[in-house]
Structure formats: C-alpha cells, structure tokens
Scaffold this motif. Structure first.
Motif, short mmCIF file in Angstrom:
data_model
loop_
_atom_site.label_atom_id
_atom_site.label_comp_id
_atom_site.label_asym_id
_atom_site.label_seq_id
_atom_site.Cartn_x
_atom_site.Cartn_y
_atom_site.Cartn_z
N ILE B 33 -5.90 17.28 -21.74
CA ILE B 33 -4.89 18.21 -21.22
C ILE B 33 -4.92 19.44 -22.11
CG2 ILE B 33 -2.47 18.61 -20.70
CD1 ILE B 33 -3.64 16.50 -18.93
N LEU B 34 -4.99 20.60 -21.49
CA LEU B 34 -5.03 21.85 -22.23
C LEU B 34 -3.88 22.74 -21.79
CD1 LEU B 34 -8.23 21.19 -21.02
CD2 LEU B 34 -8.67 22.70 -22.94
N TRP B 35 -3.42 23.57 -22.70
CA TRP B 35 -2.38 24.54 -22.41
C TRP B 35 -2.90 25.95 -22.66
CZ3 TRP B 35 2.40 23.95 -20.27
CH2 TRP B 35 2.91 22.65 -20.19
N TYR B 36 -2.54 26.85 -21.72
CA TYR B 36 -2.94 28.26 -21.82
C TYR B 36 -1.74 29.15 -21.60
CZ TYR B 36 -7.74 26.65 -21.38
OH TYR B 36 -8.93 26.01 -21.59
N LYS B 37 -1.80 30.33 -22.19
CA LYS B 37 -0.85 31.38 -21.86
C LYS B 37 -1.62 32.49 -21.15
CE LYS B 37 2.28 34.84 -23.71
NZ LYS B 37 2.81 35.52 -24.92
N VAL B 45 -5.32 32.70 -22.51
CA VAL B 45 -5.45 32.44 -23.94
C VAL B 45 -5.24 30.94 -24.21
CG1 VAL B 45 -4.56 32.95 -26.23
CG2 VAL B 45 -4.68 34.76 -24.50
N PHE B 46 -6.22 30.32 -24.81
CA PHE B 46 -6.16 28.89 -25.13
C PHE B 46 -5.14 28.66 -26.25
CE2 PHE B 46 -7.38 24.64 -25.81
CZ PHE B 46 -7.60 24.46 -27.17
N GLY B 87 5.97 34.93 -20.83
CA GLY B 87 4.75 34.98 -20.03
C GLY B 87 4.62 33.71 -19.22
N THR B 88 3.46 33.54 -18.60
CA THR B 88 3.21 32.37 -17.78
C THR B 88 2.31 31.40 -18.53
OG1 THR B 88 3.41 33.66 -15.75
CG2 THR B 88 2.32 31.53 -15.57
#
Lengths: 110, 119
Positions: B33-37, B45-46, B87-88
C-alpha cells in the motif's frame, strides 16, 4: 536519484492526429507505468511494462500503445487523439515496493 | 466494485494530527500500500509505503501509517499538520497482475481524499 522524467511537460494536439509521450528513469526499475489523470478522478492505469512484457488494461487496449526499447525508456502512443484524451498523463517506475512518478505531461486536444 | 476506497474530504487545524483512511480489497498474500500527495501542478509525490509482510507500522518523517491487515485497512497519519499539507492524498494498492499472460505489479488508486489544513 529517484527521478522519473517526462517529455514534453505540455502537449497540444489536434483531433485525429497522433501523440507520442516519452518517459525515462535511471533507477533500473523493472516496471514502468502509464496513467491518465483527469480532475477529481483517480489516476487510471492505462498499461504497464514489467521488463519487456506489456500489460494493457481491457478498456484501453486499443486506444493506447507503448514501447520500451530498453529498461530506462518507455513511450505512450495515441494513434488518433480525440477530445476525451485531454488529461494529465503520468509515468511511473517501480522496484515492486516504491513507485515514483514523473511530473506528468498535460495533453490538450483541440 | 471499488478495490481501493477513500473518504472524499477532511479537515484539520494547524499543528494537529491528521488521519486519512483507506480500505482495499485483495486476495494476494503479498501486496504493498502506497500513499501519495498530488500537488496543484498534478504531480504525484510519494510519501510512504507499507508491505503486507511488514509487522510494524512504517514511518517517514511526519508521515506514518496505521496498518490493520485483517481489516484490509490502512490509515495515513500526518503529525504537526501545516497549511502546506493541504491537497489531495491518494492511497494505492500494488499487487501482482497476471493479465494477458504478463507479470509484474499492478498499481490501483483510490479516488483520493481532499485535505484542508487551516492556519
């Protein structure tokens, strides 16, 4: 260096004309992805390469093509652009854990 | 059916702790599972990742995750939130893909959570 580079950053295309977008990475990642991103939507996976093997999504199979002549380079090709292709196109590369994105190419079709 | 689900929006006050929720569906033994902005420019952006094999919650600077594997749920925690964190935020599931006889990991995104941090 975790840089994924995309060219061009902005692209204007005419309806019915071809479009070729370019992506490169120097991290020796085995996987490279192409996504389409429209406002207020999730990034949509178009296709990805694992090594030399191309995986394409069923609903975009005939709309997008790609090539990966070497490990570092991957292109996305649209044979005949339509207005609905206007979007941000994001390239990413992965070592199966981390996935890094380029800054994207904003394509506008008129 | 949605494979990765996120709430649409949330808010916070500056210096508070923010928690963004994500749930996912997978039958794979190993996944990430990865999160980005997403920046206003559209760039992704990782931030942080967690694998299904990790027994401890991962941390990267002000970002950490709370991983509830049995519930197929993962939360991103942002400590000492700042207005610039607005941001998202996207959660993404990376799992093996065998489409068309190929291989490699498919990366599927949620619809994103819009975060607003007020001064």
């Amino acid at each position: 260096d975790t840089t994924v580079k995309q060219n061009p950053r902005y692209k204007l295309a005419r309806v019915g004309k071809p479009v070729n977008l370019i992506c490169s990475q120097t991290m020796n990642h085995d996987t490279m992805y192409w996504y389409q991103k429209k406002p207020n939507q999730a990034p949509k996976l178009l296709l990805f390469y694992y090594d030399k093997i191309l995986n394409r999504e069923a609903d975009t199979f005939e709309k997008f093509q790609s090539s990966r002549p070497n490990n570092s380079f991957c292109s996305l090709y649209i044979g005949s652009a339509g207005l609905e292709y206007s979007a941000m196109y994001l390239c990413a590369s992965s070592n199966r854990r981390e996935v890094f994105f380029g800054k994207g190419t904003r394509l506008t079709v008129v | 059916a949605q494979k990765v689900t996120q709430v649409q929006s949330t808010g916070s006050s500056q210096w508070g702790e923010v928690t963004l929720h994500c749930s996912y569906e997978t039958s794979e033994y190993f996944y990430v599972i990865l999160w980005y902005k997403q920046l206003f420019s559209g760039e992704m952006v990782f931030l942080i990742y967690q694998t299904s094999f990790d027994t401890q919650n991962q941390r990267n600077s002000r970002y950490s995750v709370v991983f509830q594997k049995s519930l197929k749920s993962i939360s991103l925690v942002i400590s000492a939130s700042q207005p610039e964190d607005s941001g998202t935020y996207f959660c993404a599931l990376s799992e093996p893909s065998m489409n068309y006889g190929g291989s490699g990991n498919k990366l599927i995104f949620g619809t994103g959570t819009l975060l607003s941090v007020k001064p």
